[in-house]
Write an enzyme that holds these catalytic residues in place. Structure first.
Site, PDB file in Angstrom:
ATOM      1  N   HIS A  44       0.993  -1.236   0.049  1.00  0.00           N
ATOM      2  CA  HIS A  44       0.020   0.108   0.078  1.00  0.00           C
ATOM      3  C   HIS A  44       0.847   1.158   0.051  1.00  0.00           C
ATOM      4  CE1 HIS A  44       0.891  -0.487   4.243  1.00  0.00           C
ATOM      5  NE2 HIS A  44       1.017   0.958   4.365  1.00  0.00           N
ATOM      6  N   HIS A 126       5.452   6.657  -1.203  1.00  0.00           N
ATOM      7  CA  HIS A 126       6.227   5.495  -1.537  1.00  0.00           C
ATOM      8  C   HIS A 126       5.696   4.567  -1.032  1.00  0.00           C
ATOM      9  CE1 HIS A 126       6.711   5.976   2.846  1.00  0.00           C
ATOM     10  NE2 HIS A 126       7.098   4.928   3.010  1.00  0.00           N
TER      11      HIS A 126
HETATM   12  P1  ATP Z   1       4.897  -3.005  11.514  1.00  0.00           P
HETATM   13  O1  ATP Z   1       5.050  -1.639  12.700  1.00  0.00           O
HETATM   14  O2  ATP Z   1       4.717  -4.251  12.245  1.00  0.00           O
HETATM   15  O3  ATP Z   1       6.243  -3.003  11.079  1.00  0.00           O
HETATM   16  P2  ATP Z   1       3.688  -1.476   9.527  1.00  0.00           P
HETATM   17  O4  ATP Z   1       4.599  -0.300   9.889  1.00  0.00           O
HETATM   18  O5  ATP Z   1       3.284  -1.933   8.123  1.00  0.00           O
HETATM   19  O6  ATP Z   1       4.016  -2.638  10.191  1.00  0.00           O
HETATM   20  P3  ATP Z   1       1.918   0.136  11.083  1.00  0.00           P
HETATM   21  O7  ATP Z   1       2.993   0.605  11.970  1.00  0.00           O
HETATM   22  O8  ATP Z   1       0.424   0.024  11.810  1.00  0.00           O
HETATM   23  O9  ATP Z   1       2.190  -1.244  10.243  1.00  0.00           O
HETATM   24  O10 ATP Z   1       1.869   1.376  10.024  1.00  0.00           O
HETATM   25  C1  ATP Z   1       0.660   1.257   9.175  1.00  0.00           C
HETATM   26  C2  ATP Z   1       1.269   2.336   7.933  1.00  0.00           C
HETATM   27  O11 ATP Z   1       1.672   3.514   8.571  1.00  0.00           O
HETATM   28  C3  ATP Z   1       2.605   1.853   7.284  1.00  0.00           C
HETATM   29  O12 ATP Z   1       2.639   2.022   5.902  1.00  0.00           O
HETATM   30  C4  ATP Z   1       3.644   2.602   8.172  1.00  0.00           C
HETATM   31  O13 ATP Z   1       4.698   2.904   7.107  1.00  0.00           O
HETATM   32  C5  ATP Z   1       2.928   3.850   8.291  1.00  0.00           C
HETATM   33  N1  ATP Z   1       3.276   4.583   9.476  1.00  0.00           N
HETATM   34  C6  ATP Z   1       3.393   4.082  10.861  1.00  0.00           C
HETATM   35  N2  ATP Z   1       3.817   4.821  11.553  1.00  0.00           N
HETATM   36  C7  ATP Z   1       4.033   5.933  11.000  1.00  0.00           C
HETATM   37  C8  ATP Z   1       4.340   7.331  11.351  1.00  0.00           C
HETATM   38  N3  ATP Z   1       4.646   7.745  12.643  1.00  0.00           N
HETATM   39  N4  ATP Z   1       4.420   8.412  10.457  1.00  0.00           N
HETATM   40  C9  ATP Z   1       4.013   8.102   9.300  1.00  0.00           C
HETATM   41  N5  ATP Z   1       3.674   6.944   8.728  1.00  0.00           N
HETATM   42  C10 ATP Z   1       3.583   5.875   9.547  1.00  0.00           C
END
Ligand code: ATP
Ligand code: MG
Length: 175
Positions: A44, A126
């Site tokens: 995504h 990205h």
């Molecule tokens: P994991 O944390 O288990 O590695 P993930 O990062 O894909 O998996 P989430 O942390 O729930 O899952 O994040 C969901 C989406 O939001 C992802 O695309 C992640 O890159 C983005 N994301 C997470 N935290 C932030 C943040 N603080 N700022 C911007 N984007 C974020």
């Protein structure tokens, strides 16, 4: 009893056929960079990350975001990059259509208006293909993928032993 909270974000989700193609590209990059490949169905592009939101705020969130009007657009996914600070191998576009950062900015504005400010870095469009990826010496040469974006989604992220699991809660069409 404590209110339940949900971990939420807004995103663009590729159709299965496009996701399959991007997943194959991730496989090629993986041969060079190693790391962990994002599962096909989890690929995504994040528009805005909200984080934990109390369950009771969901109706207001759905109403507010559901009122947002934005045009559909096309983008060319044509560049692979590696970020050293978080070891991510990503796919992006050299020339993002203005409608994309505009949509992300509109979402941030609407969220801030209901007291859900989006924290985090500036929006850099990205799609994460690999996590824990090594710095590549050379990246695969690939045919750019044309993405006709017609909708955006509100997604709940749940942590599981095999990584984050994403559940779409709402889908909104672009005009
Ligand atoms: P994991 O944390 O288990 O590695 P993930 O990062 O894909 O998996 P989430 O942390 O729930 O899952 O994040 C969901 C989406 O939001 C992802 O695309 C992640 O890159 C983005 N994301 C997470 N935290 C932030 C943040 N603080 N700022 C911007 N984007 C974020
Ligand atoms: Mg995360």
């Amino acid at each position: 009893m404590a209110e339940q909270s949900r971990r939420l974000f807004l995103a663009l989700w590729p159709e299965p056929a496009l996701a399959e193609r991007l997943h194959q590209l991730a496989g090629e990059a993986h041969r060079e960079c190693g790391g962990r490949i994002m599962r096909r169905e989890t690929l995504h592009l994040t528009l805005a990350f909200i984080g934990a939101v109390g369950e009771e705020r969901l109706p207001e969130l759905l109403t507010t975001l559901g009122r947002l009007r934005a045009p559909r657009f096309r983008m060319q996914l044509d560049v692979l990059g590696h970020w050293a600070h978080n070891h991510i191998l990503w796919l992006g576009c050299t020339d993002a259509p203005p409608a994309l950062p505009q949509l992300a900015a509109d979402i941030r504005r609407e969220l801030a208006a209901i007291g859900l400010p989006v924290s985090g870095p500036e929006f850099v469009p990205h799609m994460t293909l690999l996590r824990k990826a090594h710095v590549p010496r050379e990246l695969p040469v690939f045919e750019p993928a044309d993405w006709a974006v017609a909708e955006w989604v509100l997604v709940e992220s749940r942590m599981t032993p095999h990584g984050a699991d994403y559940q779409p809660l709402a889908t909104w069409a672009l005009d």
